[in-house]
Design an enzyme around this catalytic site. Structure first.
Site, PDB file in Angstrom:
ATOM      1  N   CYS A  21      49.125  62.153-122.927  1.00 53.11           N
ATOM      2  CA  CYS A  21      48.459  61.578-123.951  1.00 53.11           C
ATOM      3  C   CYS A  21      49.649  60.695-124.783  1.00 53.11           C
ATOM      4  O   CYS A  21      49.055  59.648-125.466  1.00 53.11           O
ATOM      5  CB  CYS A  21      47.506  62.453-124.729  1.00 53.11           C
ATOM      6  SG  CYS A  21      48.603  63.810-125.267  1.00 53.11           S
ATOM      7  N   ASN A  33      45.904  67.029-117.019  1.00 50.57           N
ATOM      8  CA  ASN A  33      47.620  66.892-117.080  1.00 50.57           C
ATOM      9  C   ASN A  33      48.303  68.221-117.630  1.00 50.57           C
ATOM     10  O   ASN A  33      49.519  68.368-117.408  1.00 50.57           O
ATOM     11  CB  ASN A  33      47.805  65.371-117.847  1.00 50.57           C
ATOM     12  CG  ASN A  33      47.173  65.372-119.302  1.00 50.57           C
ATOM     13  OD1 ASN A  33      46.447  66.367-119.835  1.00 50.57           O
ATOM     14  ND2 ASN A  33      48.005  64.548-120.192  1.00 50.57           N
ATOM     15  N   GLU A  68      40.659  65.593-129.156  1.00 57.24           N
ATOM     16  CA  GLU A  68      42.136  65.148-128.657  1.00 57.24           C
ATOM     17  C   GLU A  68      41.874  64.259-127.625  1.00 57.24           C
ATOM     18  O   GLU A  68      41.932  64.588-126.446  1.00 57.24           O
ATOM     19  CB  GLU A  68      43.012  66.344-128.653  1.00 57.24           C
ATOM     20  CG  GLU A  68      43.417  67.086-129.749  1.00 57.24           C
ATOM     21  CD  GLU A  68      43.936  66.172-131.161  1.00 57.24           C
ATOM     22  OE1 GLU A  68      44.518  65.240-130.758  1.00 57.24           O
ATOM     23  OE2 GLU A  68      43.904  66.741-131.983  1.00 57.24           O
TER      24      GLU A  68
HETATM   25  P1  NAP Z   1      38.592  63.328-119.001  1.00 59.10           P
HETATM   26  O1  NAP Z   1      38.181  62.764-117.566  1.00 59.10           O
HETATM   27  O2  NAP Z   1      37.919  63.003-120.002  1.00 59.10           O
HETATM   28  O3  NAP Z   1      38.436  64.867-118.511  1.00 59.10           O
HETATM   29  C1  NAP Z   1      38.681  65.855-119.460  1.00 59.10           C
HETATM   30  C2  NAP Z   1      37.763  67.090-119.252  1.00 59.10           C
HETATM   31  O4  NAP Z   1      36.503  66.859-119.419  1.00 59.10           O
HETATM   32  C3  NAP Z   1      37.939  67.683-117.791  1.00 59.10           C
HETATM   33  O5  NAP Z   1      37.854  68.945-117.852  1.00 59.10           O
HETATM   34  C4  NAP Z   1      36.563  67.146-117.178  1.00 59.10           C
HETATM   35  O6  NAP Z   1      36.123  67.794-116.197  1.00 59.10           O
HETATM   36  C5  NAP Z   1      35.717  67.379-118.548  1.00 59.10           C
HETATM   37  N1  NAP Z   1      34.491  66.441-118.482  1.00 59.10           N
HETATM   38  C6  NAP Z   1      34.161  65.417-117.653  1.00 59.10           C
HETATM   39  N2  NAP Z   1      32.805  64.699-117.726  1.00 59.10           N
HETATM   40  C7  NAP Z   1      32.066  65.713-118.742  1.00 59.10           C
HETATM   41  C8  NAP Z   1      31.169  65.902-119.525  1.00 59.10           C
HETATM   42  N3  NAP Z   1      30.178  64.988-119.343  1.00 59.10           N
HETATM   43  N4  NAP Z   1      30.825  66.778-120.322  1.00 59.10           N
HETATM   44  C9  NAP Z   1      31.927  67.737-120.550  1.00 59.10           C
HETATM   45  N5  NAP Z   1      33.108  67.946-119.777  1.00 59.10           N
HETATM   46  C10 NAP Z   1      33.541  66.802-119.131  1.00 59.10           C
HETATM   47  O7  NAP Z   1      40.122  63.467-118.874  1.00 59.10           O
HETATM   48  P2  NAP Z   1      41.346  63.628-117.859  1.00 59.10           P
HETATM   49  O8  NAP Z   1      41.382  62.476-116.851  1.00 59.10           O
HETATM   50  O9  NAP Z   1      41.501  64.823-117.648  1.00 59.10           O
HETATM   51  O10 NAP Z   1      42.723  63.455-119.023  1.00 59.10           O
HETATM   52  C11 NAP Z   1      43.311  62.218-119.170  1.00 59.10           C
HETATM   53  C12 NAP Z   1      42.737  61.767-120.602  1.00 59.10           C
HETATM   54  O11 NAP Z   1      42.896  62.733-121.425  1.00 59.10           O
HETATM   55  C13 NAP Z   1      43.529  60.844-121.127  1.00 59.10           C
HETATM   56  O12 NAP Z   1      42.917  59.765-121.725  1.00 59.10           O
HETATM   57  C14 NAP Z   1      44.554  61.328-122.016  1.00 59.10           C
HETATM   58  O13 NAP Z   1      45.112  60.281-123.005  1.00 59.10           O
HETATM   59  C15 NAP Z   1      43.817  62.357-122.570  1.00 59.10           C
HETATM   60  N6  NAP Z   1      44.674  63.338-123.211  1.00 59.10           N
HETATM   61  C16 NAP Z   1      44.742  63.400-124.590  1.00 59.10           C
HETATM   62  C17 NAP Z   1      45.579  64.488-125.066  1.00 59.10           C
HETATM   63  C18 NAP Z   1      45.522  64.662-126.706  1.00 59.10           C
HETATM   64  O14 NAP Z   1      45.902  65.729-127.061  1.00 59.10           O
HETATM   65  N7  NAP Z   1      45.053  63.629-127.306  1.00 59.10           N
HETATM   66  C19 NAP Z   1      46.067  65.275-124.284  1.00 59.10           C
HETATM   67  C20 NAP Z   1      45.998  65.111-122.781  1.00 59.10           C
HETATM   68  C21 NAP Z   1      45.396  64.071-122.339  1.00 59.10           C
HETATM   69  P3  NAP Z   1      36.297  67.330-114.687  1.00 59.10           P
HETATM   70  O15 NAP Z   1      37.845  67.364-114.356  1.00 59.10           O
HETATM   71  O16 NAP Z   1      35.426  68.416-113.677  1.00 59.10           O
HETATM   72  O17 NAP Z   1      35.662  66.072-114.473  1.00 59.10           O
END
Ligand code: NAP
Length: 496
Positions: free
Chosen positions: A298, A169, A264
């Site tokens: 988030c 995002n 995070e």
């Molecule tokens: P996600 O599916 O957890 O993916 C985040 C990152 O992890 C991506 O780069 C993804 O790569 C990678 N990834 C996936 N599987 C992995 C593994 N087994 N090992 C290591 N890395 C792996 O999250 P998202 O859909 O991108 O983002 C949405 C989530 O992020 C929401 O839950 C949101 O609340 C959270 N978020 C939190 C914050 C905060 O600061 N608290 C800020 C923004 C977003 P791929 O894309 O290649 O799968």
């Protein structure tokens, strides 16, 4: 245009290259990963599917480059970061264009993300010069039983190789919020960008390349997280992981070795509205907080907990504002654009259908075309509905009516998340009590939750994270305290 001009080197035919040892390379896997444009649902870009051997090579280079980088004067490290920030800001157009195409972020917000990222890099360079240039001096005779025979000097040293994994995002901003503190602190950096957002990240990395950072210090490995993620996060060369994303972060924490983690993760930010709140202010903040970037933030407002006595009036005000939100292509700066993927849209729909079956009031008709979901306010949501607890990450906002402040606080604290929350009231004393009672990393008073400004501390409790972000906290997390003790044969007070 993306992949042209100063960015030509990062593209090989129709597949973007990965970055290793100071060069743009094609993976030996011969495979690529498609990036689907969320709005058109067609392949927009392709990136390399890197191999484990390529990860090994990058880690080896990162280890060796870090040794000399740590000895590079702090002011020189800062100078290079300022240079990268300027190049990034000067070339915001192609990077913003990639954000529009691969994550469907409205064009204006995409450009803002790039500029904000440049500012974050510069701020980080300045903060690093300030906080890494000073340490502590301790004297032994302040602890019982000791004479003044020991002078202790503390400084901060880098950890080594930092692995950065941002989410889709804010791919550029959340990548630089890890890269800049890691580098200013003397670490090397391996970036695994999110697949949706990878091309924007590759452009951003090229700005660091053009700034002239040493070879091997920064690398960018592309590929699906589900395929190379475990290999990266469990790699023995990694000395720190800074991850932002969803529940994946919880499993990474369980598998990672004995290294500092900055996690995070998700949130279910509650917005508690008291009877005396300025309802126009609340309504604007609910729109901004709940529907910006189609709710894919988030810190989006993810549940409204409003006192029953003002609920009707608030819901009417929010409804009127929802009706004014524009829905459509990100290129046209519409407020609501397609959510990131079909699976995400299906998940959101599942939450909406569950709420429908259980009797929530639909303030608008539910409408979806492909990945595009029209903004939806759900009133009279009850705790037995999934939407009361789960993070939709889409333009759907539940309203729960409460009869006491305690009920609101209890709902907020019963969540497994604890990222941010907000409270609206004109009574600052009450607001402070509520803030103390809410189990979240941050509580905003009279404003929607927000991560920025980027130098503010930002952290989640419970399943929302480990550690704290924000420029200063990130620099501190990516360093370790080192002490040197000067031992004197006699107490230094013995002369004179
Ligand atoms: P996600 O599916 O957890 O993916 C985040 C990152 O992890 C991506 O780069 C993804 O790569 C990678 N990834 C996936 N599987 C992995 C593994 N087994 N090992 C290591 N890395 C792996 O999250 P998202 O859909 O991108 O983002 C949405 C989530 O992020 C929401 O839950 C949101 O609340 C959270 N978020 C939190 C914050 C905060 O600061 N608290 C800020 C923004 C977003 P791929 O894309 O290649 O799968």
């Amino acid at each position: 245009m993306a992949g042209t001009g100063i960015f030509t080197d990062i593209l090989d035919g129709e597949v973007y290259k990965y970055y290793s040892d100071g060069e743009w390379k094609t993976s030996s896997s011969g495979k690529s990963v498609a990036i689907i444009n969320p709005a058109t649902r067609k392949t927009q870009y392709k990136v390399q599917a890197c191999t484990q051997e390529e990860v090994n090579k990058v880690m080896e280079m990162a280890k060796s480059a870090q040794k000399s980088w740590a000895k590079t004067p702090l002011w020189k490290r800062a100078e290079l970061l300022h240079k990268a920030a300027a190049i990034l800001k000067d070339n915001k157009a192609p990077i913003a264009e990639s954000l529009v195409k691969e994550i469907a972020k409205p064009a204006k917000d995409s450009a803002t993300e790039v500029v904000r990222s440049g500012d974050l890099i510069s701020y980080c360079a300045e903060e690093g010069v300030r906080i890494l240039g000073e340490g502590k001096f301790l004297l032994s005779d302040s602890f019982p039983g000791n004479e003044r025979t020991k002078y202790c000097l503390t400084s901060k040293i880098p950890l080594g190789v930092v692995l950065a994994i941002p989410p889709f995002n804010y791919p550029v901003n959340l990548a630089v919020s890890k890269i800049a503190p890691a580098l200013i602190a003397g670490n090397s950096l391996v970036l695994k960008p999110p697949t949706q957002g990878a091309v924007s990240c590759l452009h951003m990395v090229h700005c660091f390349h053009l700034a002239g950072f040493p070879k091997g210090l920064i690398s960018c490995i592309t590929g699906k997280g589900s395929e190379i993620g475990d290999f990266l996060t469990m790699h023995p060369a990694v000395n720190c992981i800074s991850f932002t994303g969803g529940d994946t972060g919880i499993s990474i924490s369980k598998k990672a070795g004995m290294i500092p983690l900055q996690m995070e993760l998700g949130g279910k930010d509650a917005c508690i509205v008291l009877e005396d709140a300025d309802l126009d202010l609340v309504a604007s903040n609910i729109i901004k907080g709940g529907f910006s970037y189609s709710g894919q933030r988030c810190t989006a407002v993810k549940v409204v907990l409003v006192m029953e006595s003002v609920a009707d009036e608030l819901v009417e005000k929010v409804k009127a504002k929802v009706a004014k939100l524009t829905v459509g292509p990100p290129e046209e700066n519409c407020d609501i654009t397609a959510v990131v993927s079909e699976s995400s849209a299906n998940f959101i729909e599942g939450l909406v259908m569950d709420a429908k079956e259980k009797g929530a009031t639909f303030c608008q008709e539910y409408k979806r075309e492909g990945n595009l979901i029209w903004p939806l306010l759900l009133d009279n949501v009850r705790p037995d509905m999934r939407i009361a607890w789960e993070e939709p990450f889409g333009p759907v906002l539940p309203v729960l009516r409460i009869t006491s402040v305690e009920e609101g606080i209890n709902h907020c604290n019963a969540s497994n998340f604890g990222l941010q929350g907000c409270v609206f009231t004109k009574d600052i004393n009450k607001a402070m009590l509520i803030s103390d009672a809410m189990e979240t990393g941050t509580v905003q008073i009279n404003s929607a939750p927000a991560r920025g400004p980027d130098h503010f501390p930002f952290q989640g409790l419970k399943d929302s994270g480990i550690g704290s972000q924000g420029v200063t906290n990130s620099i501190n997390l990516m360093t370790k305290v080192k002490t040197t003790v000067i031992n004197l044969p006699t107490p230094s007070y013995s002369m004179g």
